[in-house]
Structures are given as C-alpha cells and as structure tokens.
Design a protein around this motif. Structure first.
Motif, mmCIF file in Angstrom:
data_model
loop_
_atom_site.group_PDB
_atom_site.id
_atom_site.type_symbol
_atom_site.label_atom_id
_atom_site.label_comp_id
_atom_site.label_asym_id
_atom_site.label_seq_id
_atom_site.Cartn_x
_atom_site.Cartn_y
_atom_site.Cartn_z
ATOM 1 N N LEU A 40 -5.854 12.919 -4.896
ATOM 2 C CA LEU A 40 -5.238 11.594 -4.835
ATOM 3 C C LEU A 40 -5.200 11.079 -3.398
ATOM 4 O O LEU A 40 -5.482 9.908 -3.144
ATOM 5 N N HIS A 41 -4.847 11.948 -2.484
ATOM 6 C CA HIS A 41 -4.850 11.574 -1.058
ATOM 7 C C HIS A 41 -6.259 11.146 -0.632
ATOM 8 O O HIS A 41 -6.435 10.118 0.049
ATOM 9 N N LYS A 42 -7.244 11.915 -1.026
ATOM 10 C CA LYS A 42 -8.631 11.607 -0.677
ATOM 11 C C LYS A 42 -9.050 10.272 -1.276
ATOM 12 O O LYS A 42 -9.701 9.448 -0.602
ATOM 13 N N TYR A 43 -8.679 10.046 -2.538
ATOM 14 C CA TYR A 43 -9.065 8.798 -3.200
ATOM 15 C C TYR A 43 -8.436 7.583 -2.516
ATOM 16 O O TYR A 43 -9.120 6.590 -2.236
ATOM 17 N N LEU A 44 -7.136 7.663 -2.249
ATOM 18 C CA LEU A 44 -6.427 6.503 -1.699
ATOM 19 C C LEU A 44 -6.872 6.151 -0.285
ATOM 20 O O LEU A 44 -7.084 4.972 0.035
#
Length: 223
Positions: A20-24
């Motif tokens: 999620l961190h990578k996506y955002l």
C-alpha cells in the motif's frame, strides 16, 4: 480512487507500509502535502488523514476528521448463484459490487462442476478494491449453501431467472432474492421447486452465459 481501504482506518495514528505504501507514494505518486481518505468498510465512516512522516518503507498518518457517509444501493438484492468457474466469478464480481448487489450466496446445484472451489480471500480483495474505486461504503456479503433445497428453506420467497414468458421487468419491485443458474442451467427437478409465477425471464432469445445473466438481472432489478 474515491478512498483507500485499510482495516485500521479510524485509529488516531495510521501506519502505511508494504504494497500500500508503494502504491500510494511510488506508483500513484501521492502528494505528501495532500490529505488522504480511508475507509475500513466495517462502519459507514470515511476518515481523513494528514501525512506526518514519510520514509522509504512506510508512512505515518494522523487522523484529523471523520464523516459518516453511506453510499450503497437502497435495494438489498440477494443473488443465489449456482457455482461456475471461479475465474469467471472473479471477472464480474467487481461489476456486481458497483451495481449495488447486497449479498451473493454461492450454491452447489445439479450441474455445478464439483472441481470448482471459490477463493473467498481473493473475492474479498477484489470487492474492497472495487468499493475503493466506485465509492461504495461497504462490500457484497458472501455466503455458501450446499444445495438449492437448503437455500429455499431459508429463503422461500426466492425467484428464479430462467426461460419464461413472465418478464422480469414486471416483477422487479417484488424481487429481493433470485437464483441464477450455472452453465447448463437448472435441472427439471430444480425448476419444479420454484413457484411457476416466480420464474422470470427477459426479452432475449439467445442463451445467456451465467455471468451475463447475473449482471443483466442485477442491472434490471437495481435500476
């Protein structure tokens, strides 16, 4: 994306890491100065967070507001779906979520291939992503039932979508629960279990695939 799903949304401090961190922040390139909106999809609130710190591996957010915002269909349509190839279910279930289907119960019917196994974990992930995209404040409830007989004991007012001169448009206001067949349709025995007045069809002369039928029926009833 209307919001981001996180199971801990609502907590005062929210830590975002992993995919999620990578996506955002790497794929979507979220501006660190802009607030983010989250739902946990268990309650009806949308939560606004501000970014406190961002590192290579995680982000720490602080809750600044919450608002109750219910976005879902006014109708609670329950579909009993005789199990088909799970890959086909996975393709269309996000569309059913967007349309506002309330619940799907997967049934083992006469013509269901016994090798088919539903991956509920994958469906849950697909549904949460769908709600994040369309803004729905919950997801479709999922259930299973071992047979049509068992299902009809629980839901005796169930309609059936099949070949019929009873047009579904004439009954759509009365339909809260409807069963959709798998590839091969229903057996003669299964058809006799439903009141003939509750067997409905549509103005299509061709044979619909099960996944086409479930989207068509949902669209008609929920429109």
């Amino acid at each position: 994306m209307q919001f981001t799903y996180h199971e801990n949304a609502g907590e005062t401090t929210l830590k975002i890491d992993g995919d999620l961190h990578k996506y955002l922040f790497k794929i979507r390139r979220q501006d660190k100065s802009e607030n983010l909106y989250f739902r946990n999809l268990d309650d009806s609130y949308i939560y606004e967070y501000e970014v406190i710190t961002v590192s290579r591996r995680d982000t720490v957010l602080n809750l600044i507001s919450k608002q109750e915002k219910i976005i879902q269909s006014k109708r609670k349509l329950h579909i009993a779906w005789c199990i088909i190839d799970p890959k086909e279910i996975e393709k269309v279930i996000p569309n059913l979520n967007e349309l506002g289907v309330y619940k799907i119960t997967f049934i083992t019917c006469k013509y269901t291939q016994k090798k088919y196994k539903i991956n509920f974990e994958k469906l849950d992930k697909l549904l949460k992503n769908s709600s994040s995209q369309c803004g729905r404040s919950n997801i479709i409830e999922l259930d299973t039932c071992s047979s049509l007989d068992e299902f009809l004991k629980k839901y005796p007012d169930t309609y059936m979508f099949n070949f019929s001169s009873n047009n579904i448009n004439n009954s759509k206001e009365d339909i809260n629960t409807i069963v959709i067949g798998c590839e091969g349709g229903f057996s003669d025995e299964e058809i006799t279990k439903i009141d003939q007045n509750k067997i409905v069809g549509c103005n299509v002369n061709t044979i619909l695939k099960s996944q086409t039928a479930v989207i068509s029926v949902s669209s008609i009833i929920l429109s």
